[in-house]
Write a protein that holds these residues in place. Structure first.
Motif, PDB file in Angstrom:
ATOM      1  N   ILE A   1     -27.877 100.901   5.480  1.00 24.60           N
ATOM      2  CA  ILE A   1     -26.635 100.195   5.836  1.00 24.60           C
ATOM      3  C   ILE A   1     -26.815  99.346   7.092  1.00 24.60           C
ATOM      4  O   ILE A   1     -26.258  98.235   7.182  1.00 24.60           O
ATOM      5  N   THR A   2     -27.629  99.820   8.038  1.00 28.31           N
ATOM      6  CA  THR A   2     -27.805  99.064   9.281  1.00 28.31           C
ATOM      7  C   THR A   2     -28.536  97.753   9.006  1.00 28.31           C
ATOM      8  O   THR A   2     -28.075  96.674   9.411  1.00 28.31           O
TER       9      THR A   2
ATOM     10  N   GLU B   1     -38.241  96.172   3.374  1.00 29.26           N
ATOM     11  CA  GLU B   1     -37.930  97.572   3.106  1.00 29.26           C
ATOM     12  C   GLU B   1     -39.183  98.256   2.553  1.00 29.26           C
ATOM     13  O   GLU B   1     -39.790  97.775   1.600  1.00 29.26           O
ATOM     14  N   ALA B   2     -39.510  99.405   3.146  1.00 26.26           N
ATOM     15  CA  ALA B   2     -40.742 100.111   2.762  1.00 26.26           C
ATOM     16  C   ALA B   2     -40.719 100.549   1.303  1.00 26.26           C
ATOM     17  O   ALA B   2     -41.745 100.549   0.627  1.00 26.26           O
TER      18      ALA B   2
ATOM     19  N   THR C   1     -31.614 107.447   4.679  1.00 29.49           N
ATOM     20  CA  THR C   1     -30.437 108.318   4.781  1.00 29.49           C
ATOM     21  C   THR C   1     -29.190 107.684   4.171  1.00 29.49           C
ATOM     22  O   THR C   1     -28.275 108.399   3.744  1.00 29.49           O
ATOM     23  N   THR C   2     -29.150 106.366   4.073  1.00 27.43           N
ATOM     24  CA  THR C   2     -27.987 105.724   3.434  1.00 27.43           C
ATOM     25  C   THR C   2     -27.849 106.179   1.974  1.00 27.43           C
ATOM     26  O   THR C   2     -26.737 106.247   1.457  1.00 27.43           O
TER      27      THR C   2
ATOM     28  N   THR D   1     -26.402 110.064   2.376  1.00 29.47           N
ATOM     29  CA  THR D   1     -25.263 110.290   3.265  1.00 29.47           C
ATOM     30  C   THR D   1     -24.131 110.995   2.514  1.00 29.47           C
ATOM     31  O   THR D   1     -24.265 111.288   1.318  1.00 29.47           O
ATOM     32  N   THR D   2     -23.017 111.259   3.204  1.00 30.50           N
ATOM     33  CA  THR D   2     -21.816 111.676   2.475  1.00 30.50           C
ATOM     34  C   THR D   2     -20.707 110.634   2.633  1.00 30.50           C
ATOM     35  O   THR D   2     -19.638 110.788   2.045  1.00 30.50           O
TER      36      THR D   2
ATOM     37  N   HIS E   1     -18.405 109.535   4.853  1.00 29.25           N
ATOM     38  CA  HIS E   1     -17.078 109.566   5.475  1.00 29.25           C
ATOM     39  C   HIS E   1     -17.021 108.338   6.378  1.00 29.25           C
ATOM     40  O   HIS E   1     -18.006 108.030   7.062  1.00 29.25           O
TER      41      HIS E   1
ATOM     42  N   VAL F   1     -43.744  98.058   6.905  1.00 26.18           N
ATOM     43  CA  VAL F   1     -44.299  97.449   8.118  1.00 26.18           C
ATOM     44  C   VAL F   1     -45.213  98.462   8.787  1.00 26.18           C
ATOM     45  O   VAL F   1     -44.807  99.598   9.063  1.00 26.18           O
TER      46      VAL F   1
ATOM     47  N   GLY G   1     -24.285 112.056  12.751  1.00 26.57           N
ATOM     48  CA  GLY G   1     -23.832 111.998  11.355  1.00 26.57           C
ATOM     49  C   GLY G   1     -22.778 110.935  11.149  1.00 26.57           C
ATOM     50  O   GLY G   1     -21.878 111.101  10.319  1.00 26.57           O
ATOM     51  N   ASN G   2     -22.880 109.833  11.904  1.00 28.21           N
ATOM     52  CA  ASN G   2     -21.857 108.781  11.809  1.00 28.21           C
ATOM     53  C   ASN G   2     -22.466 107.402  11.597  1.00 28.21           C
ATOM     54  O   ASN G   2     -21.936 106.393  12.074  1.00 28.21           O
ATOM     55  N   GLY G   3     -23.577 107.356  10.861  1.00 26.14           N
ATOM     56  CA  GLY G   3     -24.292 106.093  10.734  1.00 26.14           C
ATOM     57  C   GLY G   3     -23.661 105.061   9.822  1.00 26.14           C
ATOM     58  O   GLY G   3     -24.024 103.887   9.879  1.00 26.14           O
ATOM     59  N   MET G   4     -22.709 105.479   8.963  1.00 28.05           N
ATOM     60  CA  MET G   4     -21.971 104.457   8.207  1.00 28.05           C
ATOM     61  C   MET G   4     -21.180 103.608   9.211  1.00 28.05           C
ATOM     62  O   MET G   4     -21.110 102.388   9.107  1.00 28.05           O
TER      63      MET G   4
ATOM     64  N   CYS H   1     -40.015 107.078   9.069  1.00 27.25           N
ATOM     65  CA  CYS H   1     -40.455 106.766  10.420  1.00 27.25           C
ATOM     66  C   CYS H   1     -40.307 108.038  11.264  1.00 27.25           C
ATOM     67  O   CYS H   1     -39.604 108.938  10.840  1.00 27.25           O
TER      68      CYS H   1
HETATM   69  C1  LIG Z   1     -26.502 114.689   4.909  1.00 29.19           C
HETATM   70  C2  LIG Z   1     -25.978 113.563   5.759  1.00 29.19           C
HETATM   71  C3  LIG Z   1     -24.645 113.199   5.651  1.00 29.19           C
HETATM   72  C4  LIG Z   1     -24.152 112.136   6.402  1.00 29.19           C
HETATM   73  N1  LIG Z   1     -22.842 111.803   6.274  1.00 29.19           N
HETATM   74  C5  LIG Z   1     -22.349 110.769   6.978  1.00 29.19           C
HETATM   75  C6  LIG Z   1     -20.987 110.402   6.841  1.00 29.19           C
HETATM   76  O1  LIG Z   1     -20.239 111.056   6.125  1.00 29.19           O
HETATM   77  N2  LIG Z   1     -20.536 109.331   7.530  1.00 29.19           N
HETATM   78  C7  LIG Z   1     -21.352 108.615   8.364  1.00 29.19           C
HETATM   79  O2  LIG Z   1     -20.893 107.668   8.993  1.00 29.19           O
HETATM   80  N3  LIG Z   1     -22.676 108.931   8.505  1.00 29.19           N
HETATM   81  C8  LIG Z   1     -23.179 109.982   7.834  1.00 29.19           C
HETATM   82  N4  LIG Z   1     -24.484 110.328   7.978  1.00 29.19           N
HETATM   83  C9  LIG Z   1     -25.359 109.478   8.782  1.00 29.19           C
HETATM   84  C10 LIG Z   1     -25.676 108.167   8.057  1.00 29.19           C
HETATM   85  O3  LIG Z   1     -25.848 108.397   6.682  1.00 29.19           O
HETATM   86  C11 LIG Z   1     -26.952 107.534   8.617  1.00 29.19           C
HETATM   87  O4  LIG Z   1     -26.844 107.469  10.011  1.00 29.19           O
HETATM   88  C12 LIG Z   1     -27.149 106.130   8.077  1.00 29.19           C
HETATM   89  O5  LIG Z   1     -27.238 106.154   6.684  1.00 29.19           O
HETATM   90  C13 LIG Z   1     -28.395 105.499   8.685  1.00 29.19           C
HETATM   91  O6  LIG Z   1     -28.530 104.242   8.104  1.00 29.19           O
HETATM   92  P1  LIG Z   1     -29.746 103.307   8.516  1.00 29.19           P
HETATM   93  O7  LIG Z   1     -29.626 102.071   7.739  1.00 29.19           O
HETATM   94  O8  LIG Z   1     -29.779 103.173   9.999  1.00 29.19           O
HETATM   95  O9  LIG Z   1     -31.040 104.136   8.127  1.00 29.19           O
HETATM   96  P2  LIG Z   1     -31.612 104.465   6.665  1.00 29.19           P
HETATM   97  O10 LIG Z   1     -30.555 104.502   5.652  1.00 29.19           O
HETATM   98  O11 LIG Z   1     -32.447 105.686   6.826  1.00 29.19           O
HETATM   99  O12 LIG Z   1     -32.492 103.217   6.333  1.00 29.19           O
HETATM  100  C14 LIG Z   1     -33.717 102.966   6.980  1.00 29.19           C
HETATM  101  C15 LIG Z   1     -34.608 102.254   5.990  1.00 29.19           C
HETATM  102  O13 LIG Z   1     -35.754 101.788   6.685  1.00 29.19           O
HETATM  103  C16 LIG Z   1     -36.861 101.872   5.802  1.00 29.19           C
HETATM  104  N5  LIG Z   1     -38.075 101.922   6.624  1.00 29.19           N
HETATM  105  C17 LIG Z   1     -38.473 102.889   7.461  1.00 29.19           C
HETATM  106  N6  LIG Z   1     -39.637 102.579   8.019  1.00 29.19           N
HETATM  107  C18 LIG Z   1     -39.988 101.371   7.542  1.00 29.19           C
HETATM  108  C19 LIG Z   1     -41.109 100.506   7.749  1.00 29.19           C
HETATM  109  N7  LIG Z   1     -42.106 100.844   8.585  1.00 29.19           N
HETATM  110  N8  LIG Z   1     -41.147  99.336   7.062  1.00 29.19           N
HETATM  111  C20 LIG Z   1     -40.142  98.972   6.226  1.00 29.19           C
HETATM  112  N9  LIG Z   1     -39.063  99.758   5.994  1.00 29.19           N
HETATM  113  C21 LIG Z   1     -38.995 100.933   6.646  1.00 29.19           C
HETATM  114  C22 LIG Z   1     -36.620 103.176   5.056  1.00 29.19           C
HETATM  115  O14 LIG Z   1     -37.335 103.229   3.837  1.00 29.19           O
HETATM  116  C23 LIG Z   1     -35.118 103.166   4.875  1.00 29.19           C
HETATM  117  O15 LIG Z   1     -34.722 102.652   3.625  1.00 29.19           O
HETATM  118  C24 LIG Z   1     -25.004 111.414   7.289  1.00 29.19           C
HETATM  119  C25 LIG Z   1     -26.330 111.802   7.412  1.00 29.19           C
HETATM  120  C26 LIG Z   1     -26.820 112.881   6.685  1.00 29.19           C
HETATM  121  C27 LIG Z   1     -28.239 113.286   6.865  1.00 29.19           C
END
Ligand SMILES: Cc1cc2nc3c(=O)[nH]c(=O)nc-3n(C[C@H](O)[C@H](O)[C@H](O)COP(=O)(O)OP(=O)(O)OC[C@H]3O[C@@H](n4cnc5c(N)ncnc54)[C@H](O)[C@@H]3O)c2cc1C
Length: 509
Positions: free
Chosen positions: A39-40, A59-60, A67-68, A71-72, A74, A204, A358-361, A493
């Protein structure tokens, strides 16, 4: 169904197929390179492309692999780290700014779903946090006060619209829920429609900061004026690895025997706490409950976490069927707030967004909006508060990505008779174990066919020993959260290199 960084299958992953990539141009030079298709990364890429930057998203694996996809989802302003803690560590102005930015993130997601007619089941909801003993009652009063001070619309309620007893509870309005992957896909599609380029299966592995930021991914090299690491935790070695603690959290989805699904968001105050909601996916309602959090690599039998969570769900709800069980990783920032902005130890041009708890959305969306403003030179009230450099860099921690782990290779190709490995006798198919042979450690996984997959347990990130994660069938590093599959390939990572394969030729029935 798409792939995710684990063995279990999440509700979201099960109900979506591969993203239909349509990127056509593969130039080598971009204004901004964004690494990470969660999502980020996707939200940031979309916003920057929309703002006129020429962007590349790398994207790797596949979009939603991290984690996206686990996630759950919320969408809550009532955050995991209490407003009491945020106010104590950062002051009232900061806690107000965080509450406002979180609410803005929910409104932004709602606006996107409306503008692009995204079929992701977005629905507004209330959040309830509830106490079940005197100590929790007191903590809840303090949190209600701090959240109100931060600007949240908090009211006390006597009961919950939930079959769970409580001694006190608060209700916070203005929350929401959605299915994360249809949302992610639509933003990715709009990014491509605006001319943005997405490359999947492109990990990367090296970053060089010259006049431009040069990124190596397999056989490709790309250059950008700016680089954004949206990889959940930055790759390589960085100060932020000491400031973010990796945790694993567990979730189950269930069909209930009565069509009475809780429509709002609920949080108890156990340690670790449970988080509850429901979502309609493809015409079917699901109860989704999360909990059982623990530090990565600190739990010997992660399958037990699923069993405990499932038992808790069955105790409180009329479960007809548990449809999915999954777990995923998140990163807890040591001082309570995420790190969004310039990567510590690097000069300008390289940005990071991590430590979302747990708030990454919410924080992933906050990060995208903040990073867009930073790159446009627009002031943002969170820039200073969330600055990753609020913690002074430590000398020697600036070299990221390029580090060659010098792990033991003594076992490569060596024939080890099965009789020398008595520890393997009780290893069931589907199980892994770290064992010691001639004073050297080996991480061994026995697959369903009885074949052994043997790797060095030395994490290629900073040389800690990995632990077996039975639930996700992965090797997880307890130090900084790097994770590897049973063949040692990188799942998460901060590692960028596989565990060393040992090719042990022992045959064990
Ligand atoms: C069980 C669980 C429940 C959760 N529930 C909630 C919730 O209800 N509400 C909420 O707000 N948050 C929740 N969170 C947190 C939230 O889901 C995460 O913080 C969020 O999804 C992180 O998103 P991101 O895009 O930063 O990272 P990610 O979704 O982890 O994406 C990172 C991406 O980078 C890619 N990557 C990594 N290294 C490399 C590289 N070297 N080269 C290229 N690509 C690479 C990976 O393959 C991955 O796809 C929860 C977390 C967990 C574990």
């Amino acid at each position: 169904m798409i792939n995710r960084d684990g063995y279990t299958i999440s509700l979201w992953q099960q109900h979506i197929s591969a993203f239909p990539l349509s990127s056509k141009h593969e130039d080598k030079t971009y204004d901004v390179i964004i690494v990470g298709g969660g999502i980020t990364g996707v939200t940031t890429a979309f916003l920057l492309q929309e703002a006129g930057f020429k962007c590349l998203l790398l994207e790797a694996a596949n979009l939603g692999f991290g984690t996206t996809g686990g996630t759950t989802a919320h969408l809550n302003t009532l955050l995991d780290v209490s407003y009491e803690t945020i106010e104590k560590n950062f002051g009232l102005q900061a806690s107000r700014a965080i509450a406002k930015a979180s609410a803005n993130a929910i409104r932004f997601i709602e606006k996107m779903t409306q503008e692009y007619k995204i079929d992701c089941g977005f629905q507004t909801a209330d959040a309830y946090q509830y106490a079940q003993n005197e100590e929790q009652d007191k903590a809840l009063v303090r949190e209600a006060t701090a959240a109100t001070n931060a600007g949240l619309d908090v009211s006390r309620v006597a009961t919950l619209p939930l079959p769970i007893a409580c001694s006190s509870a608060i209700q916070v309005k203005g929350q929401a829920k959605f299915s994360p992957l249809p949302y992610l896909y639509e933003l990715a599609k709009e990014f491509e429609n605006l001319g943005g380029v997405i490359l999947e299966n492109t990990r990367v592995t090296d970053i060089a900061h010259n006049e431009t930021v040069d990124v190596t991914a397999g056989e490709h090299t790309f250059s950008g004026r700016k680089l954004i690491l949206a990889t959940h935790i930055p790759p390589g070695i960085n100060l932020l690895h000491l400031r973010c603690v990796p945790y694993r959290s567990y979730a189950v989805a269930a069909r209930l025997s009565q069509n009475d699904y809780p429509q709002d968001l609920y949080y108890d105050m156990e340690e670790p706490f449970h988080y509850i909601r429901s979502q309609e996916v493809d015409g079917q309602q699901y109860l989704i409950v999360g909990g059982e959090d623990h530090k990565t690599g600190h739990h010997e039998n992660t399958n037990l976490c699923f069993r405990q969570l499932e038992a808790w769900v069955r105790k409180h709800f009329p479960v007809a069927e548990i449809t999915q069980r999954w777990s995923s990783q998140f990163y807890e920032p040591v001082d309570g707030l995420p790190y969004i902005g310039q990567l510590p130890g690097e000069e300008e041009d390289i940005y990071v967004a991590t430590g979302f708890s747990g708030n990454g959305m919410i924080y992933g969306t906050v990060a995208a909006l903040l990073l867009r403003d930073m790159l446009l030179g627009v002031q943002h009230e969170l820039e200073k508060i969330l600055d990753p450099n609020r913690l002074k860099p430590i000398a020697g921690f600036s070299n990221f990505i390029s580090h060659n782990a010098d792990v033991a290779k003594q076992f490569v190709g060596k024939l080890i008779p099965a009789a020398s490995l008595p520890q393997l006798a009780d290893l069931a198919p589907g199980e892994g174990k770290v064992i010691t042979y001639e004073s050297e450690k080996m991480a061994i996984y026995k697959d369903e066919a009885g074949e052994l997959h043997t790797v060095s347990p030395v994490c290629t990130h900073m040389k800690c020993d990995v632990s077996w994660n039975s639930g996700e069938r992965s090797w997880d590093c307890p130090c900084h959260g790097a994770r590897y599959n049973t063949d040692g390939q990188v799942l998460n990572c901060p590692s960028t290199m596989a565990l060393h394969a040992l090719h042990v030729a022992a045959t064990v029935k």
